[in-house]
Design an enzyme around this catalytic site. Structure first.
Site, PDB file in Angstrom:
ATOM      1  CE  LYS A  35      -4.262 -73.020  38.774  1.00  0.00           C
ATOM      2  NZ  LYS A  35      -5.501 -72.435  39.197  1.00  0.00           N
ATOM      3  CE1 TYR A 255     -31.337 -90.461  24.260  1.00  0.00           C
ATOM      4  CE2 TYR A 255     -29.079 -89.677  24.054  1.00  0.00           C
ATOM      5  CZ  TYR A 255     -29.984 -90.677  24.379  1.00  0.00           C
ATOM      6  OH  TYR A 255     -29.530 -91.890  24.825  1.00  0.00           O
TER       7      TYR A 255
HETATM    8  C1  LIG Z   1      -2.546 -67.936  41.527  1.00  0.00           C
HETATM    9  C2  LIG Z   1      -2.484 -68.304  40.077  1.00  0.00           C
HETATM   10  N1  LIG Z   1      -1.414 -67.913  39.364  1.00  0.00           N
HETATM   11  C3  LIG Z   1      -1.300 -68.202  38.050  1.00  0.00           C
HETATM   12  C4  LIG Z   1      -2.294 -68.893  37.385  1.00  0.00           C
HETATM   13  C5  LIG Z   1      -2.148 -69.183  35.905  1.00  0.00           C
HETATM   14  O1  LIG Z   1      -3.132 -68.518  35.162  1.00  0.00           O
HETATM   15  P1  LIG Z   1      -3.188 -68.683  33.570  1.00  0.00           P
HETATM   16  O2  LIG Z   1      -3.562 -70.093  33.329  1.00  0.00           O
HETATM   17  O3  LIG Z   1      -4.265 -67.750  33.149  1.00  0.00           O
HETATM   18  O4  LIG Z   1      -1.839 -68.341  33.074  1.00  0.00           O
HETATM   19  C6  LIG Z   1      -3.423 -69.318  38.093  1.00  0.00           C
HETATM   20  C7  LIG Z   1      -4.503 -70.041  37.396  1.00  0.00           C
HETATM   21  O5  LIG Z   1      -5.641 -70.007  37.685  1.00  0.00           O
HETATM   22  C8  LIG Z   1      -3.514 -69.005  39.471  1.00  0.00           C
HETATM   23  O6  LIG Z   1      -4.584 -69.378  40.192  1.00  0.00           O
END
Ligand SMILES: Cc1ncc(COP(=O)(O)O)c(C=O)c1O
Length: 375
Positions: A35, A255
């Site tokens: 994601k 700045y």
């Molecule tokens: C439901 C869920 N599972 C797994 C993960 C993976 O987490 P990480 O990046 O800490 O391994 C996330 C990330 O936010 C998540 O929202």
């Protein structure tokens, strides 16, 4: 050509990190979290490099569409389900996606639907994160209700940890217990573990693990580096020195003139700024790597440039290479100096930054002397 700022994505490092997950979890399947544009690495680059992952996790249908358009055929889980059933459901079914069902509205919407092909779904259980999911006491009923909808196939159950990175805190054990009690008599796959739990909470591995940040070579634990977990950094953010100013004691930089030279100082100007996603709040002292050695950022980050103190590198010249983070300077160290997380830095690069995808054949690259001194 043009501005030197570039993010390089090393696909062999992604592969090697996936292999590391497999070594740790042995029999669990891997739902690779891609994601947020593959944690900022480019969702398609990442999915193609992680072709042996069992499934991919995305936040929304737009991300899933991008994967399918690029020819990614693995299973894809919509981690937040759907946001508008009427609009999204036909597309979810057409693209063969698996939404996570996490609130009563989802169930109601699905009950209204008829005549669809099979829809695989996951049920999210709230075991203590208190963000998404059904309460543990309701899981039997929720499962029964969903299982009676003709076109639904319940694939399994998942939960998410609030503090898996805090390895001294017993809260994760409580969440694990709650989860397994809730699903004790229910069929289907079970999934709990994010990166921190994969590394630290082995009783949570179950049928599917969901690694995110560790796939990108980053340790989920404060104060530790990915290399210490057997991971390889995936993104290198590079730029170069584009100007050098010789300032007198008392002259101020950038700045607001927030940094005043304590003595005569050569100041280097680097082509990266908050317009690229480098945080504007990075304070004086944040490390950058110039010619393979650390130099401190001084003064305010501007939109397209930052300034560094060149005192330790009297021979530095315009055009010399800079690493903002990468194998020589862990993104965790930069995040720590800024007071943020590697997650935020990696996902925060702007569309102005050009990406380059490489594949290093030599997976077990020897450490440079700079890395050796770090780890
Ligand atoms: C439901 C869920 N599972 C797994 C993960 C993976 O987490 P990480 O990046 O800490 O391994 C996330 C990330 O936010 C998540 O929202």
């Amino acid at each position: 050509m043009g501005r030197a700022l570039k993010a390089t994505i090393d696909c062999s490092a992604l592969e090697s990190n996936l292999k590391r997950v497999r070594e740790i979890v042995l029999n669990s399947k891997i739902l690779a979290m891609v994601k947020a544009n593959g944690y900022g690495h480019g969702i398609v680059n990442v999915a193609k490099a992680l072709k042996t992952a069992d499934a991919f996790g995305v936040a929304c249908i737009e991300e899933a569409c991008e994967l399918r358009r690029a020819g990614v055929s693995q299973r894809i889980v919509l981690m937040e389900g759907f946001f508008n059933c009427d609009e999204e459901l036909p597309e979810i079914i057409r693209l063969n996606l698996e939404p996570v069902i996490h609130h009563a509205g989802h169930i109601e919407a699905l009950k209204q639907e008829t005549g669809h092909a099979t829809l695989p779904i996951w049920i999210k259980i709230n075991t203590g994160m208190h963000r998404l999911g059904f309460p543990v006491e309701e899981i039997n009923d929720i499962w029964r209700g969903l299982s009676t909808i003709p076109f639904i196939k319940v694939e399994g159950f998942l939960t998410h940890f609030a503090k898996a990175d805090e390895i001294e805190d017993p809260y994760t054990e409580l969440q694990i217990d709650q989860f397994f009690q809730a699903v004790l008599h229910l069929p289907g796959a079970k999934s709990l573990a994010n990166s921190a739990a994969i590394l630290a909470w082995h009783t949570s591995h179950a049928d599917w693990v969901r690694p995110g940040i560790m796939l990108y070579g980053v340790s989920p634990f404060t104060g530790r580096y990915g290399l210490e977990e057997g991971l390889q950094p995936v993104m290198t953010l590079r730029s170069e020195l584009i100007a050098i100013q010789s300032l007198k004691k008392g002259q101020a930089v950038g700045y607001g003139g927030t940094y005043m030279c304590p003595s005569d100082t050569r100041i280097g100007v680097v082509a990266v700024g908050y317009g690229d996603g480098y945080p504007r709040l990075a304070p004086t002292g944040t490390p950058l790597l110039l010619n393979g050695k650390r130099v401190p950022l001084v003064g305010r980050v501007s939109m397209d440039m930052v300034t560094v103190d060149l005192s330790t590198q009297p021979d530095a010249r315009v055009g010399d290479p800079i690493q903002l983070w990468g194998p020589g300077l862990p993104v965790e160290a930069v995040a720590n100096a800024i007071g943020t997380t590697a997650y935020e830095l990696l996902t925060g690069l702007s569309t102005r930054v050009p990406f380059e995808v490489i594949y290093q054949k030599d997976e077990k690259r020897p450490l440079t002397s700079e890395q050796e001194s770090l780890y």
